[in-house]
Design an enzyme around this catalytic site. Structure first.
Site: not given
Length: 302
Positions: A45-47
């Site tokens: 979903a996010e980094t």
């Protein structure tokens, strides 16, 4: 160039639960394009990408990417990044100590409180970088179509579906039942036509249904950002608690709720949300939760 990364599960007290996050701890020198490519490679979903702070009074600059776009602010990336840096005890050779970190982000400064047990960081809690902002209403019909629901499934007695933000703008809609929440399925073609990325990050559905220690169950869809469904969305839930406090009749209020998300995905997540309201205005919102370490390694950039 060799990059170091750590992955953690955020908003959970067990491995393989919550929302996975990758943290690149030595991202100095990477271009925006390379950060986006790495985020797409992880496909979480996010980094996050940790950079030295512009102001040495702060802990770090943190940039956040979904597989398709950069975010000005997001919740679970901050919770997880603070956990990783606090556990490491340093960033770019500077010691990290005390119980508070300060991140520089596109949306502003994000203040992170560390929660310890027996002297070890087990959870973190953030203060939203921007005050609650409530924007345009969106028709019940559009929300229902985008989520494969009937208009009657959407509850409108407290508020109609509307945009709200504490640093990242989303569309919020309350549903009539837990069954309706479970039945929702995002339709990317409707998002692309009616709710493009420039208008909103995604749709955050919720139902106020007490289940054990959980007060509210939520689901978040953001197909335009490469996230069909998110297991835990701190930026959405920190705005949600503010929205709920805003609509309460009391002019002065501290509202705290335990929020569950990701249950339909097999990634149960628990978020602790609170909002403070004074003289009829929401003045602060917070979100926090536990984290679990998962993997670490290196990326060789040629």
């Amino acid at each position: 160039m060799q990059l170091d990364f750590v992955t953690i599960d955020v908003f959970t007290n067990r491995q393989f639960g919550g929302n996975p996050l990758a943290v690149i701890t030595n991202a100095q020198g990477l271009s925006t394009e390379r950060m986006q490519a790495i985020a797409a490679e992880f496909n979480l979903a996010e980094t996050t990408f940790v950079l030295p702070p512009k102001d040495l009074a702060h802990t770090a600059e943190v940039r956040i990417f979904t597989p398709k776009a950069e975010m000005p602010f997001a919740g679970h990336p901050n919770i997880g990044t603070a956990y990783v840096l606090a556990r490491a005890g340093e960033s770019y050779g500077r010691a990290i100590s005390g119980d508070r970190l300060i991140f520089e982000e596109k949306a502003g400064l994000v203040f992170m409180d560390l929660i310890k047990e027996d002297g070890i960081v087990v959870a973190t809690r953030l203060a939203a970088p921007q005050p609650l902002g409530i924007g345009e209403e969106v028709s019940v019909e559009i929300v229902a179509a985008a989520c494969s629901l009937e208009p009657a499934n959407i509850k409108v007695d407290v508020h109609r579906p509307c945009m709200a933000s504490c640093g990242a703008g989303l569309l919020f809609a309350e549903l009539t039942s837990r069954a309706a929440l479970a039945a929702a399925v995002p339709r990317p073609e409707i998002f692309g036509r009616e709710l493009p990325r420039e208008r909103t990050v995604g749709i955050h559905l919720y139902v106020q249904a007490k289940e054990g220690s959980i007060d509210i169950q939520t689901r978040m869809f953001a197909p335009q950002h490469g996230i069909p469904e998110d297991p835990a969305t701190g930026a959405a839930n920190v705005a949600l608690i503010g929205l709920l406090a805003h609509h309460r009749p009391e002019p002065d209020l501290t509202l705290s709720r335990t929020i569950g998300q990701g249950y339909e995905m097999g990634r149960p997540s628990i978020l602790e949300a609170s909002a403070e309201k004074k003289a009829g205005r929401v003045v602060a919102t917070h979100i926090g939760g536990r984290c679990m370490s998962m993997m670490r390694g290196t990326i060789d950039i040629i």
